[in-house]
Design a protein around this motif. Structure first.
Motif, PDB file in Angstrom:
ATOM      1  N   ASN A 100       0.986  -1.170   0.023  1.00 30.75           N
ATOM      2  CA  ASN A 100      -0.017   0.027   0.153  1.00 30.75           C
ATOM      3  C   ASN A 100       0.868   1.311  -0.154  1.00 30.75           C
ATOM      4  OD1 ASN A 100      -1.978   1.814   0.267  1.00 30.75           O
ATOM      5  ND2 ASN A 100      -3.072   0.800   1.860  1.00 30.75           N
ATOM      6  N   ARG A 101       1.225   1.617  -1.133  1.00 26.76           N
ATOM      7  CA  ARG A 101       2.321   2.692  -1.094  1.00 26.76           C
ATOM      8  C   ARG A 101       1.434   4.051  -1.098  1.00 26.76           C
ATOM      9  NH1 ARG A 101       6.957   2.478  -4.845  1.00 26.76           N
ATOM     10  NH2 ARG A 101       7.453   0.363  -5.492  1.00 26.76           N
ATOM     11  N   ALA A 102       0.361   3.960  -1.627  1.00 26.06           N
ATOM     12  CA  ALA A 102      -0.548   5.309  -1.216  1.00 26.06           C
ATOM     13  C   ALA A 102      -0.788   5.743   0.259  1.00 26.06           C
ATOM     14  CB  ALA A 102      -1.940   5.137  -1.845  1.00 26.06           C
ATOM     15  N   LEU A 103      -0.885   4.513   1.062  1.00 28.14           N
ATOM     16  CA  LEU A 103      -0.968   4.857   2.409  1.00 28.14           C
ATOM     17  C   LEU A 103       0.433   5.332   3.149  1.00 28.14           C
ATOM     18  CD1 LEU A 103      -2.388   4.654   5.111  1.00 28.14           C
ATOM     19  CD2 LEU A 103      -2.109   2.126   5.078  1.00 28.14           C
ATOM     20  N   GLY A 104       1.387   4.766   2.603  1.00 24.70           N
ATOM     21  CA  GLY A 104       2.686   5.203   3.085  1.00 24.70           C
ATOM     22  C   GLY A 104       2.949   6.679   2.763  1.00 24.70           C
ATOM     23  N   LEU A 105       2.846   7.089   1.718  1.00 24.35           N
ATOM     24  CA  LEU A 105       2.717   8.312   1.167  1.00 24.35           C
ATOM     25  C   LEU A 105       1.870   9.307   2.045  1.00 24.35           C
ATOM     26  CD1 LEU A 105       3.021   8.266  -2.741  1.00 24.35           C
ATOM     27  CD2 LEU A 105       4.828   8.602  -1.131  1.00 24.35           C
ATOM     28  N   VAL A 106       0.646   9.040   2.293  1.00 22.00           N
ATOM     29  CA  VAL A 106      -0.230   9.545   3.041  1.00 22.00           C
ATOM     30  C   VAL A 106       0.303   9.887   4.531  1.00 22.00           C
ATOM     31  CG1 VAL A 106      -2.426   9.573   4.198  1.00 22.00           C
ATOM     32  CG2 VAL A 106      -2.409   9.120   1.925  1.00 22.00           C
ATOM     33  N   MET A 107       0.606   8.897   5.173  1.00 22.57           N
ATOM     34  CA  MET A 107       1.242   8.832   6.494  1.00 22.57           C
ATOM     35  C   MET A 107       2.686   9.910   6.768  1.00 22.57           C
ATOM     36  SD  MET A 107      -1.348   7.465   7.842  1.00 22.57           S
ATOM     37  CE  MET A 107      -0.893   7.613   9.445  1.00 22.57           C
ATOM     38  N   GLY A 108       3.219   9.745   5.656  1.00 22.15           N
ATOM     39  CA  GLY A 108       4.649  10.557   5.685  1.00 22.15           C
ATOM     40  C   GLY A 108       3.997  12.068   5.408  1.00 22.15           C
ATOM     41  N   ARG A 109       2.937  12.419   4.714  1.00 21.19           N
ATOM     42  CA  ARG A 109       2.599  13.860   4.500  1.00 21.19           C
ATOM     43  C   ARG A 109       2.086  14.116   6.002  1.00 21.19           C
ATOM     44  NH1 ARG A 109       0.465  11.847  -0.594  1.00 21.19           N
ATOM     45  NH2 ARG A 109      -1.782  12.242   0.150  1.00 21.19           N
ATOM     46  N   MET A 110       1.268  13.262   6.567  1.00 19.49           N
ATOM     47  CA  MET A 110       0.854  13.634   7.953  1.00 19.49           C
ATOM     48  C   MET A 110       1.789  14.059   9.010  1.00 19.49           C
ATOM     49  SD  MET A 110      -2.616  13.576   7.808  1.00 19.49           S
ATOM     50  CE  MET A 110      -3.060  13.177   9.562  1.00 19.49           C
ATOM     51  N   LEU A 111       2.794  13.067   8.790  1.00 17.18           N
ATOM     52  CA  LEU A 111       3.993  13.517   9.807  1.00 17.18           C
ATOM     53  C   LEU A 111       4.702  14.778   9.449  1.00 17.18           C
ATOM     54  CD1 LEU A 111       5.872   9.825   9.989  1.00 17.18           C
ATOM     55  CD2 LEU A 111       4.736  11.006  11.854  1.00 17.18           C
TER      56      LEU A 111
END
Length: 239
Positions: A100-111
């Motif tokens: 789930n790359r999309a989720l990884g990118l989302v969580m990185g942006r949230m951080l």
């Protein structure tokens, strides 16, 4: 891949409509609650994203686990608590094992947004690299995907090859902290991305457990004598 800064482009109305059409044939689901994702949602539903339990140093004391590195950490920035049976466990599992790359990118942006990270404060994000066979099975290093998301918001370049994983460490699941530290000794070396001496480094990983992996990486990065070294993790385990 050379050191680079990643950028996020908000999807156009046409892209959202195309995604909605694609979702009718290949629906996407939230890894936490299994609800079908809307066309404007990426990786996780909005409700679950907002409900994730934020990390508190007073409760889990993650920074204390980073003691013992040759190059001491200045700070720990951690986004969420990782609890057995909790929502963050499903998030991490989806990133690491379900592609789930999309989720990884989302969580990185949230951080990046939560900590107001900026290129004025840090020179590089250095992601922890997985053993190549593990990364090959999932197609990427999970910490690198998180780092790309952070870069999209912060503008901090990602040094994807600053570290090299020298060997596959044994499973640390049943090991105590000292045994984990010993098991990770020599696991990393400096990679092809050459960091200038005195760099301000964000060392990125997905989950902080014993701290052994981050300490082993910090020991190697001490060779470039960073002027600051901050650990950035998506979550901290209860252990």
């Amino acid at each position: 891949m050379p050191i680079r800064t990643f950028h996020y482009t908000y999807p156009s109305r046409g892209q959202i409509l195309f995604r909605a059409l694609l979702d009718t044939c290949y629906p996407r689901y939230c890894p936490v609650c299994s609800v079908r994702l809307g066309a404007e949602e990426e990786g996780i539903c909005s409700e679950c994203l907002l409900s994730l339990e934020r990390y508190t140093e007073e409760v889990l004391q993650g920074f204390a686990r980073l003691e013992g590195a040759f190059c001491p950490f200045d700070q720990l920035l951690a986004g969420y608590n990782f609890r057995k049976g909790g929502a963050m466990r499903e998030v991490i599992h989806s990133i690491k094992f379900e592609g789930n790359r999309a989720l990884g990118l989302v969580m990185g942006r949230m951080l990046a947004r939560h900590f107001a990270l900026s290129s004025s404060d840090y020179d590089f994000i250095v992601p922890i690299v997985s053993y190549w066979r593990r990364a090959g099975r999932r197609g990427y290093h999970q910490a690198e995907i998180l780092a790309r998301g952070v870069s999209m918001v912060s503008g901090i370049p990602v040094a994807t090859q600053a570290l090299r994983r020298k060997s596959q460490s044994i499973s640390q699941t049943d090991l105590g902290r000292q045994d984990r530290l010993q098991a990770m000794t020599g696991a990393f070396s400096l990679g092809r991305d050459k960091l200038p001496r005195g760099s301000r480094i964000l060392l990125m990983d997905d989950v902080l457990t014993s701290g052994a992996t981050l300490i082993a990486a910090a020991d190697v990065l001490s060779e470039v004598t960073p002027s600051s070294l901050v650990a950035l993790v998506l979550a901290v385990d209860e252990a």
